[in-house]
Design a protein around this motif. Structure first.
Motif, PDB file in Angstrom:
ATOM      1  N   VAL A 179      -6.855  -2.574   3.762  1.00  0.00           N
ATOM      2  CA  VAL A 179      -6.462  -1.219   3.359  1.00  0.00           C
ATOM      3  C   VAL A 179      -6.991  -0.193   4.357  1.00  0.00           C
ATOM      4  O   VAL A 179      -6.274   0.741   4.754  1.00  0.00           O
ATOM      5  N   LEU A 197       1.130   7.190  -6.816  1.00  0.00           N
ATOM      6  CA  LEU A 197      -0.007   7.979  -7.278  1.00  0.00           C
ATOM      7  C   LEU A 197       0.430   9.404  -7.628  1.00  0.00           C
ATOM      8  O   LEU A 197       1.359   9.942  -7.029  1.00  0.00           O
ATOM      9  N   HIS A 235     -10.718   3.004  -0.968  1.00  0.00           N
ATOM     10  CA  HIS A 235     -10.042   1.863  -0.349  1.00  0.00           C
ATOM     11  C   HIS A 235     -10.254   0.599  -1.174  1.00  0.00           C
ATOM     12  O   HIS A 235      -9.335  -0.227  -1.304  1.00  0.00           O
ATOM     13  N   LEU A 274       2.259   1.858  -3.404  1.00  0.00           N
ATOM     14  CA  LEU A 274       1.236   2.361  -4.325  1.00  0.00           C
ATOM     15  C   LEU A 274       0.908   3.827  -4.053  1.00  0.00           C
ATOM     16  O   LEU A 274       0.755   4.622  -4.995  1.00  0.00           O
ATOM     17  N   ILE A 275       0.815   4.208  -2.792  1.00  0.00           N
ATOM     18  CA  ILE A 275       0.543   5.608  -2.447  1.00  0.00           C
ATOM     19  C   ILE A 275       1.612   6.521  -3.044  1.00  0.00           C
ATOM     20  O   ILE A 275       1.306   7.578  -3.610  1.00  0.00           O
ATOM     21  N   GLU A 326     -10.714   0.427  -4.453  1.00  0.00           N
ATOM     22  CA  GLU A 326      -9.901   0.539  -5.664  1.00  0.00           C
ATOM     23  C   GLU A 326      -8.430   0.262  -5.357  1.00  0.00           C
ATOM     24  O   GLU A 326      -7.738  -0.420  -6.125  1.00  0.00           O
ATOM     25  N   LEU A 327      -7.950   0.779  -4.228  1.00  0.00           N
ATOM     26  CA  LEU A 327      -6.573   0.516  -3.823  1.00  0.00           C
ATOM     27  C   LEU A 327      -6.376  -0.961  -3.501  1.00  0.00           C
ATOM     28  O   LEU A 327      -5.338  -1.546  -3.818  1.00  0.00           O
ATOM     29  N   LEU A 357       0.831  -1.205   0.000  1.00  0.00           N
ATOM     30  CA  LEU A 357       0.000   0.000   0.000  1.00  0.00           C
ATOM     31  C   LEU A 357       0.866   1.255   0.000  1.00  0.00           C
ATOM     32  O   LEU A 357       0.587   2.215  -0.732  1.00  0.00           O
TER      33      LEU A 357
END
Length: 232
Positions: free
Chosen positions: A191, A160, A177, A156-157, A179-180, A153
């Motif tokens: 998440v 973005l 959340h 990925l953050i 979609e993540l 996570l």
């Protein structure tokens, strides 16, 4: 329903085109609306089209053999999708669904292919986009190889799109959340719990619809395995 020239000029891919090139497109494009979670483009459909998002948000997804969703990319207003089929003439390689209620303008494949091949600037833009997609897929593959969903996570953050606001990195309108979760192959509950921890320790701060990265160094250290996730 024809698409106005004013609307066409808002699409990033078409902005280099002069008015005389845009005018024939107005009558050849069609507008369609999709409810949240509606199927915008299917990999099972033989129809080939180039789509342009007018408003809303779309997500490219696919499914594993056991039926789990895998998120691949997002489409924001002004952006386009479906270009891969224009290049190789095959069906789309993923499904595109509406993350929220969305309006999309479609141009049939033959017209889109003729347009792109007739304008080198557009062909260059599509090549750059395809290269970006390959890089994104490679990064996603690396991300999914990480054993810890909290670490995935954080990675990925950091991937973005961000902007600087008063010297602090900010993600405007971050994905939900759910979609993540499908982007990192985890549950929505996992998440949500991870975000609660990150908010508790002020690693992230919610400002309206935006997400501020108030401790980017710690976030990067967790993403790269140099630091353990903070405790709840």
């Amino acid at each position: 329903m024809p698409v106005s020239l004013q609307l066409l000029s808002q699409f990033t891919l078409l902005q280099p085109l002069p008015r005389e090139a845009l005018e024939p497109l107005s009558a050849r494009m069609s507008l369609r609306q999709f409810a949240r979670r509606g199927m915008v483009m299917s990999k099972d459909s033989p129809v080939q089209e180039l789509g342009f998002l007018v408003d809303g948000r779309l997500q490219g997804v696919d499914f594993t053999v056991d039926g789990r969703s895998v998120g691949m990319y997002f489409v924001d207003p002004g952006d386009y999708f479906g270009e891969l089929s224009l290049v190789d003439g095959q069906a789309p390689s993923e499904f595109v669904v509406a993350a929220v209620k969305s309006t999309v303008a479609f141009l049939d494949a033959s017209a889109a292919r003729e347009l792109i091949l007739g304008h080198p600037a557009l062909a260059q833009a599509v090549m750059v986009r395809l290269a970006q997609r390959v890089r994104t897929v490679m990064a996603q593959r690396t991300l999914l190889g990480l054993p810890n969903p909290f670490q995935r996570l954080c990675v990925l953050i950091l991937q973005l799109p961000q902007r600087l606001v008063d010297g602090v990195a900010e993600i405007e309108q971050p994905p939900t959340h759910q979609e993540l979760a499908i982007m990192i192959n985890a549950s929505r509950e996992t998440v949500t719990r991870a975000f609660q921890v990150l908010f508790l320790h002020k690693v992230l701060v919610r400002e309206g619809n935006a997400l501020r990265l108030t401790q980017p160094t710690l976030l990067k250290d967790i993403a790269e395995g140099r630091a353990d996730p903070p405790k709840a």
